[in-house]
Design a protein around this motif. Structure first.
Motif, short mmCIF file in Angstrom:
data_model
loop_
_atom_site.label_atom_id
_atom_site.label_comp_id
_atom_site.label_asym_id
_atom_site.label_seq_id
_atom_site.Cartn_x
_atom_site.Cartn_y
_atom_site.Cartn_z
N HIS A 173 -5.79 42.66 -15.35
CA HIS A 173 -6.39 41.71 -14.27
C HIS A 173 -5.52 41.50 -13.19
N VAL A 192 -11.33 45.82 -13.26
CA VAL A 192 -10.56 45.53 -14.45
C VAL A 192 -10.81 47.04 -15.15
N ARG A 216 -14.42 36.85 -15.13
CA ARG A 216 -14.79 38.19 -14.56
C ARG A 216 -16.24 38.54 -14.50
#
Length: 118
Positions: free
Chosen positions: A56, A76, A39
Motif C-alpha cells: 500500500h 495495489v 481501497r
C-alpha cells in the motif's frame, strides 16, 4: 570527440499484458481496517494476471478514463486474478465511478501534472 546516443527511459506503470478495460460491474470501496487500508476495486475484463506493485501507499499514477477525466491512483494490484484492479486514491467513490465507467479502457495519462476529477 566521442558522441553518445541516449535511449529514453520508458516508464511502464501498467505491467505488460495488462489491459484495464472495465467490465459491467460497479467499482467498489473495500473497507477492512484489520487487513488493509481502505481501497477501491474496479473489476476489469479478463487480462494478464499481475499482483504488482503489491503493498500500500505506492507512488501515484494518473489514469485517464471517460471523456478524458483523470484520477490519481496508488495501485495495489494492477490485475488481481486477471480481473480486478485494486488501488488507493484520494478521489471519492462517486468520482471513480464517473471516470472509470462500464466498458471504459483506462490508460495512463501522458501528462506530468494531473488534475483529480472531483
Amino acid at each position: 570527440s566521442p558522441s553518445f546516443t541516449f535511449q529514453p527511459t520508458i516508464y511502464r506503470a501498467v505491467p505488460k499484458g495488462v489491459v484495464l478495460k472495465r467490465d459491467s460491474s460497479d467499482c467498489i470501496l473495500q473497507v477492512n481496517p484489520t487487513n488493509h487500508p481502505d481501497r477501491f476495486k474496479c473489476f476489469i475484463e479478463q487480462t494478464a494476471v499481475s499482483g504488482l506493485p503489491g503493498g500500500h501507499d505506492n507512488n501515484e499514477v494518473p489514469l485517464v478514463g471517460f471523456e478524458g477525466c483523470v484520477i490519481d491512483v496508488r495501485p495495489v494490484t494492477w490485475a488481481w486474478d486477471g480481473n480486478a484492479f485494486i488501488f488507493e486514491s484520494s478521489a471519492s467513490l462517486a468520482a471513480i465511478k464517473d471516470c472509470f465507467v462500464v466498458g471504459q479502457l483506462i490508460t495512463v495519462s501522458g501528462v506530468a501534472q494531473s488534475n483529480v476529477f472531483e
